[in-house]
Design a protein around this motif. Structure first.
Motif, PDB file in Angstrom:
ATOM      1  N   VAL A  77       0.848  -1.191   0.000  1.00  0.00           N
ATOM      2  CA  VAL A  77       0.000   0.000   0.000  1.00  0.00           C
ATOM      3  C   VAL A  77       0.881   1.237   0.000  1.00  0.00           C
ATOM      4  CG1 VAL A  77      -1.851   1.236   1.179  1.00  0.00           C
ATOM      5  CG2 VAL A  77      -1.735  -1.246   1.336  1.00  0.00           C
ATOM      6  N   ARG A  78       0.682   2.065  -1.016  1.00  0.00           N
ATOM      7  CA  ARG A  78       1.324   3.387  -1.050  1.00  0.00           C
ATOM      8  C   ARG A  78       0.357   4.357  -0.402  1.00  0.00           C
ATOM      9  NH1 ARG A  78       1.781   3.370  -7.064  1.00  0.00           N
ATOM     10  NH2 ARG A  78       1.256   5.533  -6.740  1.00  0.00           N
ATOM     11  N   ILE A  79       0.870   5.171   0.519  1.00  0.00           N
ATOM     12  CA  ILE A  79       0.007   6.049   1.302  1.00  0.00           C
ATOM     13  C   ILE A  79       0.498   7.487   1.199  1.00  0.00           C
ATOM     14  CG2 ILE A  79      -0.913   6.505   3.608  1.00  0.00           C
ATOM     15  CD1 ILE A  79      -0.212   3.488   4.194  1.00  0.00           C
ATOM     16  N   CYS A 104       6.558  -1.094   7.223  1.00  0.00           N
ATOM     17  CA  CYS A 104       6.193   0.138   6.535  1.00  0.00           C
ATOM     18  C   CYS A 104       7.428   1.029   6.483  1.00  0.00           C
ATOM     19  CB  CYS A 104       5.051   0.843   7.257  1.00  0.00           C
ATOM     20  SG  CYS A 104       4.471   2.312   6.374  1.00  0.00           S
ATOM     21  N   ASP A 121       4.466   9.614  -2.641  1.00  0.00           N
ATOM     22  CA  ASP A 121       3.869   8.943  -1.482  1.00  0.00           C
ATOM     23  C   ASP A 121       4.814   9.108  -0.302  1.00  0.00           C
ATOM     24  OD1 ASP A 121       1.745   7.878  -3.095  1.00  0.00           O
ATOM     25  OD2 ASP A 121       3.206   6.474  -3.897  1.00  0.00           O
ATOM     26  N   LEU A 177      -8.254  -0.257   4.934  1.00  0.00           N
ATOM     27  CA  LEU A 177      -8.168   0.963   4.124  1.00  0.00           C
ATOM     28  C   LEU A 177      -9.214   1.983   4.531  1.00  0.00           C
ATOM     29  CD1 LEU A 177      -7.344  -0.437   0.570  1.00  0.00           C
ATOM     30  CD2 LEU A 177      -5.779   0.482   2.297  1.00  0.00           C
ATOM     31  N   THR A 215      -8.366   6.030   4.702  1.00  0.00           N
ATOM     32  CA  THR A 215      -8.734   6.900   3.589  1.00  0.00           C
ATOM     33  C   THR A 215      -9.401   8.210   3.974  1.00  0.00           C
ATOM     34  OG1 THR A 215     -10.758   5.602   3.238  1.00  0.00           O
ATOM     35  CG2 THR A 215      -8.841   5.045   1.888  1.00  0.00           C
ATOM     36  N   THR A 260      -4.673   6.314  -0.877  1.00  0.00           N
ATOM     37  CA  THR A 260      -3.936   5.062  -0.945  1.00  0.00           C
ATOM     38  C   THR A 260      -3.960   4.489  -2.353  1.00  0.00           C
ATOM     39  OG1 THR A 260      -5.849   3.694  -0.378  1.00  0.00           O
ATOM     40  CG2 THR A 260      -4.493   4.491   1.462  1.00  0.00           C
ATOM     41  N   THR A 314      -3.150   0.529  -3.821  1.00  0.00           N
ATOM     42  CA  THR A 314      -2.883  -0.812  -3.314  1.00  0.00           C
ATOM     43  C   THR A 314      -2.595  -1.792  -4.440  1.00  0.00           C
ATOM     44  OG1 THR A 314      -4.400  -0.370  -1.499  1.00  0.00           O
ATOM     45  CG2 THR A 314      -3.837  -2.672  -1.891  1.00  0.00           C
TER      46      THR A 314
END
Length: 103
Positions: free
Chosen positions: A27-29, A52, A59, A77, A81, A86, A88
């Motif tokens: 997951v890029r956040i 992480c 990101d 998520l 959010t 995000t 994914t």
């Protein structure tokens, strides 16, 4: 090597599938403006994040989630959010597992 600080400890090599985690996702956040610290704290408190990294670029975080199902992914998520965007990717296989750099 422990005395020189090369080895920090020992940990078991656990198979997530044996614990019911049949899926993994990357997951890029990207936190919303002013929410970086809140997002980091949230990630730290979600145990499904196996790891992480805080990164440069568009990101701010890239995390690995251990999941039981797609619904489990949605549940996690949904917690993120409201303060971050995000992106994914479901992991199909892991040709190279986490390994040490060459000695």
């Amino acid at each position: 090597m422990q005395e020189r600080g090369v080895i920090h400890g020992f940990s078991p090599d656990v198979e997530p599938r044996a614990l019911g985690y049949s899926m993994q996702a990357l997951v890029r956040i990207r936190p919303m403006p002013g929410k970086l610290q809140a997002v980091q704290k949230l990630i730290e408190n979600i145990p499904e994040f196996g790891e992480c990294d805080k990164v440069t670029g568009e990101d701010c975080f890239i995390g690995r989630l251990y999941l039981r199902s797609i619904e489990h992914l949605d549940h996690i998520l949904d917690r993120i959010t409201n303060i971050a965007e995000t992106s994914t990717a479901i992991v199909k296989s892991q040709p190279v597992r986490r390994r040490l750099p060459p000695f």
